[in-house]
Design a protein around this motif. Structure first.
Motif, PDB file in Angstrom:
ATOM      1  N   ALA A  91     -24.070 -24.159 -46.891  1.00 25.20           N
ATOM      2  CA  ALA A  91     -23.628 -23.484 -48.111  1.00 25.20           C
ATOM      3  C   ALA A  91     -23.741 -21.976 -47.948  1.00 25.20           C
ATOM      4  N   ALA A  92     -24.865 -21.531 -47.348  1.00 18.08           N
ATOM      5  CA  ALA A  92     -25.068 -20.095 -47.175  1.00 18.08           C
ATOM      6  C   ALA A  92     -23.999 -19.524 -46.244  1.00 18.08           C
ATOM      7  N   LEU A  93     -23.670 -20.271 -45.199  1.00 20.37           N
ATOM      8  CA  LEU A  93     -22.647 -19.802 -44.252  1.00 20.37           C
ATOM      9  C   LEU A  93     -21.296 -19.679 -44.931  1.00 20.37           C
ATOM     10  N   GLN A  94     -20.993 -20.634 -45.800  1.00 23.09           N
ATOM     11  CA  GLN A  94     -19.669 -20.619 -46.412  1.00 23.09           C
ATOM     12  C   GLN A  94     -19.537 -19.544 -47.471  1.00 23.09           C
ATOM     13  N   MET A  95     -20.663 -18.983 -47.887  1.00 22.96           N
ATOM     14  CA  MET A  95     -20.600 -17.904 -48.869  1.00 22.96           C
ATOM     15  C   MET A  95     -20.321 -16.552 -48.213  1.00 22.96           C
ATOM     16  N   ILE A  96     -20.457 -16.495 -46.903  1.00 26.12           N
ATOM     17  CA  ILE A  96     -20.192 -15.225 -46.211  1.00 26.12           C
ATOM     18  C   ILE A  96     -18.683 -14.981 -46.198  1.00 26.12           C
ATOM     19  N   SER A  97     -18.284 -13.784 -46.587  1.00 28.46           N
ATOM     20  CA  SER A  97     -16.844 -13.554 -46.747  1.00 28.46           C
ATOM     21  C   SER A  97     -16.140 -13.478 -45.397  1.00 28.46           C
ATOM     22  N   HIS A  98     -15.007 -14.146 -45.326  1.00 30.24           N
ATOM     23  CA  HIS A  98     -14.227 -14.159 -44.093  1.00 30.24           C
ATOM     24  C   HIS A  98     -13.695 -12.779 -43.760  1.00 30.24           C
ATOM     25  N   GLU A  99     -13.350 -12.049 -44.826  1.00 33.29           N
ATOM     26  CA  GLU A  99     -12.777 -10.713 -44.609  1.00 33.29           C
ATOM     27  C   GLU A  99     -13.713  -9.845 -43.804  1.00 33.29           C
ATOM     28  N   MET A 100     -14.972  -9.893 -44.193  1.00 37.50           N
ATOM     29  CA  MET A 100     -15.942  -9.051 -43.521  1.00 37.50           C
ATOM     30  C   MET A 100     -15.973  -9.373 -42.031  1.00 37.50           C
ATOM     31  N   LEU A 101     -15.954 -10.670 -41.714  1.00 38.54           N
ATOM     32  CA  LEU A 101     -15.999 -11.081 -40.320  1.00 38.54           C
ATOM     33  C   LEU A 101     -14.716 -10.682 -39.591  1.00 38.54           C
ATOM     34  N   GLU A 102     -13.585 -10.828 -40.308  1.00 38.12           N
ATOM     35  CA  GLU A 102     -12.306 -10.456 -39.687  1.00 38.12           C
ATOM     36  C   GLU A 102     -12.251  -8.963 -39.417  1.00 38.12           C
ATOM     37  N   ASN A 103     -12.713  -8.190 -40.404  1.00 35.16           N
ATOM     38  CA  ASN A 103     -12.738  -6.738 -40.202  1.00 35.16           C
ATOM     39  C   ASN A 103     -13.572  -6.385 -38.986  1.00 35.16           C
ATOM     40  N   ALA A 104     -14.712  -7.033 -38.874  1.00 39.63           N
ATOM     41  CA  ALA A 104     -15.586  -6.739 -37.741  1.00 39.63           C
ATOM     42  C   ALA A 104     -14.874  -7.080 -36.432  1.00 39.63           C
ATOM     43  N   ALA A 105     -14.143  -8.216 -36.448  1.00 40.67           N
ATOM     44  CA  ALA A 105     -13.422  -8.622 -35.244  1.00 40.67           C
ATOM     45  C   ALA A 105     -12.369  -7.589 -34.878  1.00 40.67           C
ATOM     46  N   VAL A 106     -11.670  -7.087 -35.906  1.00 40.76           N
ATOM     47  CA  VAL A 106     -10.652  -6.056 -35.666  1.00 40.76           C
ATOM     48  C   VAL A 106     -11.291  -4.809 -35.078  1.00 40.76           C
ATOM     49  N   ASP A 107     -12.521  -4.509 -35.561  1.00 37.45           N
ATOM     50  CA  ASP A 107     -13.217  -3.333 -35.039  1.00 37.45           C
ATOM     51  C   ASP A 107     -13.771  -3.564 -33.640  1.00 37.45           C
ATOM     52  N   GLY A 108     -13.591  -4.770 -33.114  1.00 40.48           N
ATOM     53  CA  GLY A 108     -13.979  -5.015 -31.733  1.00 40.48           C
ATOM     54  C   GLY A 108     -15.334  -5.669 -31.544  1.00 40.48           C
ATOM     55  N   ALA A 109     -15.940  -6.208 -32.636  1.00 46.66           N
ATOM     56  CA  ALA A 109     -17.223  -6.892 -32.480  1.00 46.66           C
ATOM     57  C   ALA A 109     -16.988  -8.280 -31.884  1.00 46.66           C
ATOM     58  N   ASN A 110     -17.764  -8.610 -30.855  1.00 49.66           N
ATOM     59  CA  ASN A 110     -17.594  -9.954 -30.284  1.00 49.66           C
ATOM     60  C   ASN A 110     -18.375 -10.980 -31.094  1.00 49.66           C
ATOM     61  N   ARG A 111     -18.275 -12.239 -30.720  1.00 48.37           N
ATOM     62  CA  ARG A 111     -18.903 -13.335 -31.460  1.00 48.37           C
ATOM     63  C   ARG A 111     -20.396 -13.079 -31.716  1.00 48.37           C
TER      64      ARG A 111
ATOM     65  N   ARG B  35     -25.049 -11.567 -34.885  1.00 46.05           N
ATOM     66  CA  ARG B  35     -26.316 -10.835 -34.917  1.00 46.05           C
ATOM     67  C   ARG B  35     -26.340  -9.802 -36.048  1.00 46.05           C
ATOM     68  N   HIS B  36     -25.214  -9.120 -36.284  1.00 47.81           N
ATOM     69  CA  HIS B  36     -25.244  -7.999 -37.224  1.00 47.81           C
ATOM     70  C   HIS B  36     -24.667  -8.317 -38.592  1.00 47.81           C
ATOM     71  N   ILE B  37     -23.953  -9.429 -38.714  1.00 47.88           N
ATOM     72  CA  ILE B  37     -23.414  -9.756 -40.041  1.00 47.88           C
ATOM     73  C   ILE B  37     -23.982 -11.068 -40.565  1.00 47.88           C
ATOM     74  N   VAL B  38     -23.779 -12.137 -39.802  1.00 52.14           N
ATOM     75  CA  VAL B  38     -24.157 -13.461 -40.306  1.00 52.14           C
ATOM     76  C   VAL B  38     -25.671 -13.567 -40.483  1.00 52.14           C
ATOM     77  N   LEU B  39     -26.401 -13.245 -39.441  1.00 51.97           N
ATOM     78  CA  LEU B  39     -27.852 -13.446 -39.492  1.00 51.97           C
ATOM     79  C   LEU B  39     -28.501 -12.653 -40.624  1.00 51.97           C
ATOM     80  N   PRO B  40     -28.187 -11.345 -40.766  1.00 51.34           N
ATOM     81  CA  PRO B  40     -28.810 -10.616 -41.890  1.00 51.34           C
ATOM     82  C   PRO B  40     -28.482 -11.238 -43.245  1.00 51.34           C
ATOM     83  N   LEU B  41     -27.246 -11.731 -43.387  1.00 52.08           N
ATOM     84  CA  LEU B  41     -26.889 -12.323 -44.670  1.00 52.08           C
ATOM     85  C   LEU B  41     -27.596 -13.660 -44.893  1.00 52.08           C
ATOM     86  N   LEU B  42     -28.021 -14.276 -43.797  1.00 57.46           N
ATOM     87  CA  LEU B  42     -28.687 -15.579 -43.922  1.00 57.46           C
ATOM     88  C   LEU B  42     -30.197 -15.470 -44.137  1.00 57.46           C
ATOM     89  N   VAL B  43     -30.723 -14.265 -43.963  1.00 56.34           N
ATOM     90  CA  VAL B  43     -32.189 -14.147 -44.005  1.00 56.34           C
ATOM     91  C   VAL B  43     -32.809 -14.718 -45.276  1.00 56.34           C
TER      92      VAL B  43
END
Lengths: 469, 301
Positions: free
Chosen positions: B182-202, B207-215
């Motif tokens: 449930a916590a994972l599905q609440m993380i916005s896809h846009e944020m992850l997509e933006n990060a991907a566009v900015d060149g962040a790898n998996r 490490r910098h988006i999902v994990l902090p939001l899951l703390v």
């Protein structure tokens, strides 16, 4: 106004929901939770614990219902059902609510809860090793006066040593249903196939060990033993007869124990001999084999020559073995002397029960000649009443074992563990040490020292309990 | 007409509705949890055998812990069990949630499979493990045998028995798994997509988006799991290892049960239960503090 009615509806709904939740939260018991019997105002004065019972000569005076709690296996419960039915037939208008809780832990939990709620079982069937725990709490009534006044049974009708097991501070509390003991169940077919002489009275430890060795075999040649000569649980009540037979003692004083006396040379030698069955002779299943299939299952499947247990398993063995092979019972082997250990359950009457007279009448019926014959025929018991034990109702049966007389011959050699308030804790600590030695995780010396040390506190507690009475 | 009759008569405010809806739950909590808890605390100060009325004995029960070897062993076992099982369970729930947070029939099936062990009745669950770990014909030892490895009697050797109980408890992480999902599905896809566009790898995204939001969820789960584990593995442990070998899988709940119902020391068992409550409350307090601190740090960011 009508809003208030609505609120009322809602509240009722909530209460109902709560009731459902409360029921759902109850511990999982596989038994009907019988409500305590309603107070039935027995004709005799209820406050006096020693009414002169005239119940048996005038059965018309009995009425009401009582609960009767037992802790039996699936194959044994039927005998008790028949007993309750027979009593109800004799006394119209009387009801026995028989409750069987097969699981030991659940039984303990249920019983404790019932006593705490002051709605205890009117009659409870308990093992003598647990009896001290109840007696010290002053929750059972002594039955000396009932027994004296009874026209159905007299003290002399019973084997004295089994009555003793249910005595506490000079008073007789429960009426024992049986005088069972530890014996050797053996597979006759396996003995004959291996050309081993059948066990008989007076056989020795050497005979016993030789038979066990001869019957331990790798029958399919895969390098692993798949038929064991002997099955014996590493526990206090199995080890004790060996210690006694070798001239040792379990405790210093069976009436007022203050310590384990397993450190005597005789006891240590017997303990070592017991442990050697596993670690030196390998005639009992190893730890891994034991975890793969238990002793009783092995015996029932015909892959174990001898199995040590008490009479209680007879109904189950009859049921599971059927005609698969011939089996019988033999006495415990003798060493310096012959010894076995008492197994007995007694009918105890709760002080807070509402109908002592009816509880006694049922106890008297179940343990009188009629009841004892009836239960003996199911195979469950070795009757505690001499004339029933010596009658054909016990001695002759179309089903095995054939050698029922063996139980009676062994009665002079029966000994018992002490009645102590903390006895089960002593056994628990000692069992742990016996297992360690039996499975080679400690020497006998280490196990004995640890057992003596770890049980000190329990013996002290027992003396404190007795002193505070 | 008749159907709408009650509704027209009763228009409670939102607040009243809330209270009414919560009432059954609050009543339940009060009657089934708070009252017994209070009774347990009080009984902890008494000598009570279930047969005769409780007698105050002040702090004698607590003093008895110091000489009671079985209690000490059970406490020690429980503490070790928590230290090992909880991190494994939380990590397991997180990893499984990350792996299975995808659409598709196969993943739906896999998610259900992860959850099922949690809802199997305890007795059935224990029996299944007895079969799996049977030294002679259990799946584990037969599989090892196929590779020429000699199996062991898992449940009768102290070390492997302990490990087995941990593994049994590990498979029952379904609730934590759902929470992480449930916590994972609440993380916005846009944020992850933006990060991907900015060149962040998996890894960087994790490490910098999902994990902090899951703390916050991870913290919640850890504390809840400690409390649960403290009281868990009662039936499963009892049926598979029978507290053994040599009391190595004898945990506090078993001990409390034996004292209360096997030996009729209800007062003493209550004192020990109170200890479990106090530790659990301390853990909940720790949870609240940690969450607060986390959110304050987040605000500062």
């Amino acid at each position: 106004m009508k809003a208030a009615v609505r609120v009322l509806f809602v509240s009722v709904g909530i209460l109902l929901a709560l009731a459902v939740v409360a029921c759902g939260g109850a511990p999982p018991t596989a038994v009907p939770t019988n409500p305590p019997p309603p107070p039935t105002n027995p004709p005799a004065p209820t406050a006096a614990p020693t009414p002169a019972p005239v119940s048996t000569s005038a059965p018309a005076g009995l009425s009401g219902e009582i609960s009767f709690y037992i802790n039996e296996g699936a194959d044994e419960v039927e005998g008790f059902e028949q007993l309750a039915e027979a009593f109800e037939e004799q006394h119209p208008g009387v009801k026995i609510n028989l409750v069987n809780i097969p699981n030991d832990d659940e039984f303990d939990q249920k019983i404790a809860a019932l006593y705490a709620a002051k709605t205890p079982p009117d009659v409870i069937n308990i093992n003598y090793r647990r009896f001290g725990q109840f007696a010290i709490k002053d929750v059972l009534i002594p039955v000396d006066d009932y027994l004296k006044a009874s026209t159905v049974m007299k003290i002399d009708d019973f084997y004295p040593q089994v009555l003793d097991a249910f005595k506490f501070q000079g008073k007789q509390f429960c009426i024992p249903q049986n005088i069972s003991s530890l014996e050797v169940y053996y597979n006759k077919d396996l003995f004959e196939k291996a050309n081993v002489p059948l066990p008989k009275a007076g056989w020795t430890w050497d005979d016993f060990l030789n038979a066990a060795k001869a019957l331990t075999k790798d029958t399919n040649g895969d390098g692993k033993i798949d038929q064991y000569g002997l099955g014996i649980a590493p526990s206090t009540i199995r080890l004790a007869p060996f210690i006694w037979a070798h001239g040792g003692e379990l405790v210093d004083n069976v009436d007022r124990p203050t310590k384990l006396t397993l450190d005597s040379p005789a006891a240590m030698e017997a303990f070592q001999w017991f442990v050697d069955l596993q670690n030196k002779h390998h005639v009992v299943p190893s730890k891994a084999d034991e975890a793969t299939e238990g002793d009783q299952s092995r015996f029932e499947h015909g892959t174990m020559g001898m199995y040590l247990n008490s009479r209680v398993e007879t109904p189950e063995l009859r049921e599971t073995i059927e005609e698969a092979f011939e089996w019988d019972v033999a006495p415990m082997p003798s060493d310096k002397t012959t010894a076995t250990i008492l197994h007995s359950d007694g009918y105890c009457i709760s002080k807070d029960g509402k109908n002592h007279d009816l509880a006694w009448a049922f106890t008297e019926f179940a343990n009188g000649p009629v009841g004892q014959s009836q239960l003996a025929k199911t195979g469950r018991t070795v009757p505690s009443m001499k004339r029933i034990a010596e009658s054909n109702d016990f001695l002759v049966s179309s089903e095995p074992p054939a050698n029922n007389k063996m139980y009676l011959d062994m009665i002079p050699n029966i000994r018992r563990v002490p009645v102590a308030t903390t006895w089960l804790e002593v056994e628990g600590a000692l069992n742990n040490e016996i297992q360690r030695a039996f499975y080679g995780d400690a020497t006998v010396q280490e196990a004995v020292s640890a057992a003596i040390q770890n049980t000190q506190e329990y013996f002290k507690q027992n003396l404190t309990d007795l002193g505070s009475q | 007409m008749r159907r709408s009759f009650p509704l027209r008569l009763f228009h409670p405010s939102y607040r009243t509705q809330l209270v009414l809806l919560l009432l059954p739950f609050l009543l339940g909590v009060f009657v089934l949890i708070l009252l017994p808890m209070a009774a347990t605390f009080l009984l902890g100060f008494t000598d009570y055998d279930l047969f005769t009325a409780p007698r105050w004995n002040n702090f004698a029960n607590f003093g008895h812990w110091l000489v009671d070897q079985l209690f000490q062993r059970a406490l020690y076992n429980s503490a070790w069990f928590i230290l090992i099982a909880v991190p494994l369970r939380v990590t397991g729930a997180l990893v499984l949630a990350l792996l299975l947070n995808r659409s598709g029939r196969a993943f739906g099936f896999a998610r259900a499979s992860v959850y099922v062990p949690t809802i199997i009745p305890e007795v059935a669950y224990a029996l299944v493990w007895l079969l799996i770990l049977n030294p002679g014909f259990g799946v584990v030892n037969l599989a090892l045998q196929a590779f020429g490895i000699q199996g062991v009697p898992w449940l009768t050797i102290p070390f492997t028995a302990r490990a087995s109980v941990v593994v049994m408890w590990l498979f029952q992480l379904g609730e934590g798994f759902i929470l992480m999902l449930a916590a994972l599905q609440m993380i916005s896809h846009e944020m992850l997509e933006n990060a991907a566009v900015d060149g962040a790898n998996r890894w960087q995204r994790f490490r910098h988006i999902v994990l902090p939001l899951l703390v916050p969820t991870l913290l919640l789960l850890s504390f809840r799991d400690i409390a649960l584990t403290f009281q868990g593995v009662f039936v499963t442990g009892l049926l598979t290892t029978e507290n053994g070998p040599y009391y190595t899988t004898y945990f506090l709940p078993h001990y409390i049960f034996d004292e209360a119902f096997g030996l009729f020391r209800y007062g003493y068992a209550s004192a020990t239960t109170a200890l479990v409550y106090v530790v659990t409350l301390a853990i909940v307090a720790g949870q609240v503090l940690a969450m607060r601190r986390w959110f304050r740090l987040e605000e500062l960011d």
